[in-house]
Design a protein around this motif. Sequence first.
Motif, PDB file in Angstrom:
ATOM      1  N   ALA A 106       3.306   8.938  11.291  1.00 25.62           N
ATOM      2  CA  ALA A 106       2.523   8.000  10.786  1.00 25.62           C
ATOM      3  C   ALA A 106       1.265   7.759  11.701  1.00 25.62           C
ATOM      4  CB  ALA A 106       2.933   6.763  10.207  1.00 25.62           C
ATOM      5  N   THR A 132       4.543  -1.636   7.901  1.00 21.22           N
ATOM      6  CA  THR A 132       3.737  -0.790   7.386  1.00 21.22           C
ATOM      7  C   THR A 132       4.068   0.680   7.715  1.00 21.22           C
ATOM      8  OG1 THR A 132       2.185  -2.706   6.938  1.00 21.22           O
ATOM      9  CG2 THR A 132       1.385  -0.571   6.773  1.00 21.22           C
ATOM     10  N   VAL A 133       3.937   0.789   8.889  1.00 20.90           N
ATOM     11  CA  VAL A 133       4.129   2.022   9.732  1.00 20.90           C
ATOM     12  C   VAL A 133       5.606   2.616   9.084  1.00 20.90           C
ATOM     13  CG1 VAL A 133       4.342   3.480  11.739  1.00 20.90           C
ATOM     14  CG2 VAL A 133       2.634   1.503  11.459  1.00 20.90           C
ATOM     15  N   LEU A 136       6.096   5.061   6.031  1.00 26.06           N
ATOM     16  CA  LEU A 136       5.551   6.251   6.148  1.00 26.06           C
ATOM     17  C   LEU A 136       6.500   7.275   6.769  1.00 26.06           C
ATOM     18  CD1 LEU A 136       1.764   5.450   6.631  1.00 26.06           C
ATOM     19  CD2 LEU A 136       2.862   6.293   4.567  1.00 26.06           C
ATOM     20  N   ASN A 141      -0.974   7.203   6.720  1.00 27.41           N
ATOM     21  CA  ASN A 141      -2.069   6.325   7.388  1.00 27.41           C
ATOM     22  C   ASN A 141      -1.511   4.948   7.316  1.00 27.41           C
ATOM     23  OD1 ASN A 141      -4.268   6.002   9.303  1.00 27.41           O
ATOM     24  ND2 ASN A 141      -5.457   5.475   7.316  1.00 27.41           N
ATOM     25  N   ALA A 142      -1.528   4.177   8.439  1.00 31.09           N
ATOM     26  CA  ALA A 142      -1.143   2.972   8.176  1.00 31.09           C
ATOM     27  C   ALA A 142      -2.501   2.192   8.684  1.00 31.09           C
ATOM     28  CB  ALA A 142       0.099   2.661   8.924  1.00 31.09           C
ATOM     29  N   GLN A 158      -1.498  -1.310   4.797  1.00 29.76           N
ATOM     30  CA  GLN A 158      -1.728  -0.395   3.806  1.00 29.76           C
ATOM     31  C   GLN A 158      -1.173   0.841   4.150  1.00 29.76           C
ATOM     32  OE1 GLN A 158      -5.173  -0.383   0.656  1.00 29.76           O
ATOM     33  NE2 GLN A 158      -5.018   1.667   1.026  1.00 29.76           N
ATOM     34  N   ALA A 159      -0.283   1.326   3.776  1.00 30.26           N
ATOM     35  CA  ALA A 159       0.510   2.829   3.886  1.00 30.26           C
ATOM     36  C   ALA A 159       0.277   3.679   3.110  1.00 30.26           C
ATOM     37  CB  ALA A 159       2.117   2.589   4.039  1.00 30.26           C
ATOM     38  N   ASP A 160      -0.614   4.722   3.298  1.00 28.65           N
ATOM     39  CA  ASP A 160      -1.003   5.678   2.207  1.00 28.65           C
ATOM     40  C   ASP A 160      -0.382   7.036   2.987  1.00 28.65           C
ATOM     41  OD1 ASP A 160      -2.664   4.596   0.256  1.00 28.65           O
ATOM     42  OD2 ASP A 160      -3.912   3.907   1.931  1.00 28.65           O
ATOM     43  N   ALA A 164       5.298   7.668   0.825  1.00 30.78           N
ATOM     44  CA  ALA A 164       5.069   6.177   1.205  1.00 30.78           C
ATOM     45  C   ALA A 164       6.272   5.681   0.278  1.00 30.78           C
ATOM     46  CB  ALA A 164       3.847   5.558   1.130  1.00 30.78           C
ATOM     47  N   ARG A 212       1.647   4.776  -1.951  1.00 31.01           N
ATOM     48  CA  ARG A 212       1.051   3.579  -1.221  1.00 31.01           C
ATOM     49  C   ARG A 212       1.938   2.581  -1.496  1.00 31.01           C
ATOM     50  NH1 ARG A 212      -5.035   2.071  -2.813  1.00 31.01           N
ATOM     51  NH2 ARG A 212      -5.206   3.752  -1.156  1.00 31.01           N
TER      52      ARG A 212
END
Length: 221
Positions: A106, A132-133, A136, A141-142, A158-160, A164, A212
């Motif tokens: 991530a 958050t990291v 993923l 992307n965190a 926010q983790a995308d 996720a 997400r």
Amino acid sequence: MTDTDAEAPLDLPVDGTELATYIAAKLCHDFISPSGAIVSGLDLLDDPSAQDMRDDALALIAQSARKMVALVHFARVAFGAATTSERFTARELQALVVGVTEGGRATLDWRVAEGEFTKPQARALINLAYLTVGALPMGGNAVIETRVENGALHLSGQADGARARLKPEALTGLNGLRLSEGLAGQWIQPYWLWLTVTEGGGRLTTTVEDGRVVLAAVMPV
């Protein structure tokens, strides 16, 4: 809510010695990998038949030692108060999170403005960022953000990513619930984040959607 209600102690599902036991187990689990790798590297250096791997052994020792130091620095702020600092800068906290997450799949996007955070705020922020990291495992992307609004500090992670997710144990912890099944190691840090935010007079919310995960906390300034 009356003043008496506000000052009443929290009725916690896990606290005291039991909580300390879970945290100790979590820390031991985190430390065993780099410490074991250091020992493996030293064993290679001592093995007369493996002298052609000396450079690899030294690289393994150096990398694992740096990881161990990063974990210790992170744990001192994330899980305890064993530090003389009463406030932490955004840059200091970023370095702690980067130290324990770099090398993963991530990407950490740190959008925290320069400023200072109290111990509870700092503890909440770096645990939130780490989780958050961790949402993923297959990359993504965190984004970590903070803002002050209406007398409150807002923390957001926010983790995308395509995969996720949060494990059931993590969701249980983030909701402030006792673990009834599953792995305690996946539960304790999310629960610790919930406890940190709640005992600090704030609230924590979790949103899980397809691709997400969002962790959001609001704490007093």
